[in-house]
Design a protein around this motif. Structure first.
Motif, PDB file in Angstrom:
ATOM      1  N   ARG A  43       0.574  -1.262   0.028  1.00  0.00           N
ATOM      2  CA  ARG A  43      -0.143  -0.722  -0.311  1.00  0.00           C
ATOM      3  C   ARG A  43       0.897   2.017   0.031  1.00  0.00           C
ATOM      4  N   ARG A  44       0.042   2.161  -0.489  1.00  0.00           N
ATOM      5  CA  ARG A  44       1.001   3.676  -1.032  1.00  0.00           C
ATOM      6  C   ARG A  44       0.495   4.692  -0.210  1.00  0.00           C
ATOM      7  N   PHE A  45       0.357   5.645   1.012  1.00  0.00           N
ATOM      8  CA  PHE A  45       0.148   6.227   1.847  1.00  0.00           C
ATOM      9  C   PHE A  45       0.379   8.269   0.950  1.00  0.00           C
ATOM     10  N   ASP A  46      -0.398   8.924   0.973  1.00  0.00           N
ATOM     11  CA  ASP A  46      -0.825  10.170   0.610  1.00  0.00           C
ATOM     12  C   ASP A  46       0.294  10.886   1.844  1.00  0.00           C
ATOM     13  N   VAL A  47       0.301  10.615   2.971  1.00  0.00           N
ATOM     14  CA  VAL A  47       1.347  10.861   3.807  1.00  0.00           C
ATOM     15  C   VAL A  47       1.113  10.118   4.895  1.00  0.00           C
ATOM     16  N   VAL A  48       2.960  10.046   5.420  1.00  0.00           N
ATOM     17  CA  VAL A  48       3.118   9.029   6.368  1.00  0.00           C
ATOM     18  C   VAL A  48       3.963   9.993   7.816  1.00  0.00           C
ATOM     19  N   CYS A  49       3.682   9.719   8.748  1.00  0.00           N
ATOM     20  CA  CYS A  49       3.585  10.357   9.997  1.00  0.00           C
ATOM     21  C   CYS A  49       4.964   9.743  10.793  1.00  0.00           C
ATOM     22  N   VAL A  50       5.832  10.576  11.591  1.00  0.00           N
ATOM     23  CA  VAL A  50       7.157   9.103  12.514  1.00  0.00           C
ATOM     24  C   VAL A  50       6.550   9.610  13.721  1.00  0.00           C
ATOM     25  N   THR A  51       6.572   9.143  14.886  1.00  0.00           N
ATOM     26  CA  THR A  51       6.385  10.312  15.796  1.00  0.00           C
ATOM     27  C   THR A  51       7.603   9.842  16.739  1.00  0.00           C
ATOM     28  N   LEU A  69      10.008   6.246   3.097  1.00  0.00           N
ATOM     29  CA  LEU A  69      10.036   6.588   1.898  1.00  0.00           C
ATOM     30  C   LEU A  69       9.704   6.273   0.354  1.00  0.00           C
ATOM     31  N   GLN A  70       9.815   4.736   0.636  1.00  0.00           N
ATOM     32  CA  GLN A  70       8.588   4.075  -0.631  1.00  0.00           C
ATOM     33  C   GLN A  70       7.499   4.013  -0.008  1.00  0.00           C
ATOM     34  N   TRP A  71       6.507   3.756   0.715  1.00  0.00           N
ATOM     35  CA  TRP A  71       5.544   3.704   0.989  1.00  0.00           C
ATOM     36  C   TRP A  71       4.396   5.529   0.547  1.00  0.00           C
ATOM     37  N   LEU A  72       5.264   6.172  -0.177  1.00  0.00           N
ATOM     38  CA  LEU A  72       5.155   7.548  -0.215  1.00  0.00           C
ATOM     39  C   LEU A  72       3.929   7.321  -1.541  1.00  0.00           C
ATOM     40  N   GLY A 112       3.338  12.644  -2.006  1.00  0.00           N
ATOM     41  CA  GLY A 112       3.394  12.286  -0.723  1.00  0.00           C
ATOM     42  C   GLY A 112       4.088  13.204   0.060  1.00  0.00           C
ATOM     43  N   ARG A 113       3.490  12.826   1.487  1.00  0.00           N
ATOM     44  CA  ARG A 113       4.218  14.784   2.285  1.00  0.00           C
ATOM     45  C   ARG A 113       5.003  12.742   3.843  1.00  0.00           C
ATOM     46  N   LEU A 114       6.585  12.996   3.912  1.00  0.00           N
ATOM     47  CA  LEU A 114       6.149  12.742   5.424  1.00  0.00           C
ATOM     48  C   LEU A 114       7.160  13.906   6.332  1.00  0.00           C
ATOM     49  N   PHE A 115       6.626  12.975   7.340  1.00  0.00           N
ATOM     50  CA  PHE A 115       7.150  13.805   8.386  1.00  0.00           C
ATOM     51  C   PHE A 115       8.225  12.946   9.389  1.00  0.00           C
ATOM     52  N   VAL A 116       9.233  13.265   9.853  1.00  0.00           N
ATOM     53  CA  VAL A 116      10.083  12.764  10.281  1.00  0.00           C
ATOM     54  C   VAL A 116      11.185  13.675  11.258  1.00  0.00           C
ATOM     55  N   VAL A 117      11.124  13.230  12.773  1.00  0.00           N
ATOM     56  CA  VAL A 117      12.301  13.655  12.926  1.00  0.00           C
ATOM     57  C   VAL A 117      13.831  12.546  12.735  1.00  0.00           C
ATOM     58  N   ARG A 118      15.052  13.645  12.662  1.00  0.00           N
ATOM     59  CA  ARG A 118      16.197  12.715  12.269  1.00  0.00           C
ATOM     60  C   ARG A 118      17.452  12.987  13.246  1.00  0.00           C
ATOM     61  N   GLY A 119      18.591  12.740  13.346  1.00  0.00           N
ATOM     62  CA  GLY A 119      19.617  13.146  14.107  1.00  0.00           C
ATOM     63  C   GLY A 119      19.781  12.469  15.336  1.00  0.00           C
ATOM     64  N   GLU A 120      20.861  13.257  15.868  1.00  0.00           N
ATOM     65  CA  GLU A 120      21.641  12.613  17.078  1.00  0.00           C
ATOM     66  C   GLU A 120      21.331  13.908  18.539  1.00  0.00           C
ATOM     67  N   SER A 121      20.975  12.739  19.276  1.00  0.00           N
ATOM     68  CA  SER A 121      20.148  13.731  20.433  1.00  0.00           C
ATOM     69  C   SER A 121      21.563  14.540  21.249  1.00  0.00           C
ATOM     70  N   PRO A 122      21.370  16.281  21.858  1.00  0.00           N
ATOM     71  CA  PRO A 122      20.571  16.458  22.035  1.00  0.00           C
ATOM     72  C   PRO A 122      20.079  17.451  20.451  1.00  0.00           C
ATOM     73  N   ALA A 180      14.020  18.616  13.339  1.00  0.00           N
ATOM     74  CA  ALA A 180      12.719  17.978  11.682  1.00  0.00           C
ATOM     75  C   ALA A 180      12.588  18.336  10.677  1.00  0.00           C
ATOM     76  N   VAL A 181      11.831  17.381   9.963  1.00  0.00           N
ATOM     77  CA  VAL A 181      12.121  17.605   8.239  1.00  0.00           C
ATOM     78  C   VAL A 181      10.848  17.013   7.395  1.00  0.00           C
ATOM     79  N   LEU A 182      10.214  17.612   6.537  1.00  0.00           N
ATOM     80  CA  LEU A 182       9.220  17.507   5.447  1.00  0.00           C
ATOM     81  C   LEU A 182       9.458  16.967   4.619  1.00  0.00           C
ATOM     82  N   HIS A 183       9.591  15.803   4.016  1.00  0.00           N
ATOM     83  CA  HIS A 183      10.046  14.823   3.005  1.00  0.00           C
ATOM     84  C   HIS A 183       8.694  15.420   1.548  1.00  0.00           C
TER      85      HIS A 183
END
Length: 218
Positions: free
Chosen positions: A144-152, A163-166, A170-180, A184-187
């Motif tokens: 299945r493919r989606f219009d929106v993917v939201c990663v919490t 990204l393959q699910w878009l 489609g738009r993907l929201f995700v927070v990436r990188g290393e703490s602290p 947050a990016v929109l793909h």
């Protein structure tokens, strides 16, 4: 002490979310309407509208209202769109997505959290268009493919499968990188190729299995 939840909800929108540049009318209406207090444990109910991450147990936490607002505004789910949420957590963001979009599939790795979120959605009468699946998103497979993917939850790097699910556009929201300091990016899966938009800095707990590999120092 009795808490006036509708007033607390209005204060959250006007004093936290809107000042953080969340101005989308549909998003603000959703946050001003949905009972966030119904999605937290009784012990934390007084904090439901505070500018805090709320612990959910199992090493997971509910995102701050401002982060949820910014994520929803960036993704702009439309009434005819299909959404994949990665990390159900409390079920609150799934309810928000369900109120904005046509259909939501939400993946939760922890069976207890998945069951609790389903119960909260049913108890509030929200989420009739939300399906929760107990699954590890890093091993999940669907055609299945989606219009929106939201990663919490955060990831050290965005997994290719997300990204393959878009769908195209489609738009993907995700927070990436290393703490602290994470980003947050929109793909956006544009017809001309992928476009990545930096949104804001934050710090979130990692999705299970998505933390960076430990660095060995000699």
């Amino acid at each position: 002490m009795t808490i006036d939840y509708p007033q607390a909800r209005e204060n959250m929108v006007e004093q936290q979310v809107r000042p953080w540049d969340v101005l989308d009318a549909r998003v603000l209406e959703t946050l001003a309407t949905l009972p966030r207090e119904a999605f937290v444990a009784d012990a934390h109910r007084a904090l439901a509208y505070a500018d805090l991450e709320i612990p959910l147990g199992h090493g997971q936490a509910m995102m701050k209202p401002v982060v949820e607002g910014r994520a929803l505004q960036a993704l702009k789910p439309q009434a005819d769109e299909e959404v994949l949420e990665i990390g159900t957590g409390s079920g609150y963001l799934a309810a928000c997505l369900g109120s904005l979009a046509r259909d939501v599939v939400s993946l939760e790795i922890n069976p207890e959290l998945a069951a609790a979120a389903r119960a909260r959605l049913d108890a509030t009468g929200l989420g009739n268009n939300v399906r929760i699946e107990t699954a590890d998103a890093l091993a999940y497979d669907t055609d299945r493919r989606f219009d929106v993917v939201c990663v919490t939850g955060a990831v050290s790097a965005i997994p290719a499968r997300f990204l393959q699910w878009l769908r195209p556009g489609g738009r993907l929201f995700v927070v990436r990188g290393e703490s602290p300091v994470m980003e947050a990016v929109l793909h956006v899966n544009d017809v001309n190729g992928a476009r990545v938009e930096s949104l804001f800095e934050t710090d979130l707990p990692y999705l299970v299995g998505a933390a960076p590999a430990p660095q060995f120092v000699f």
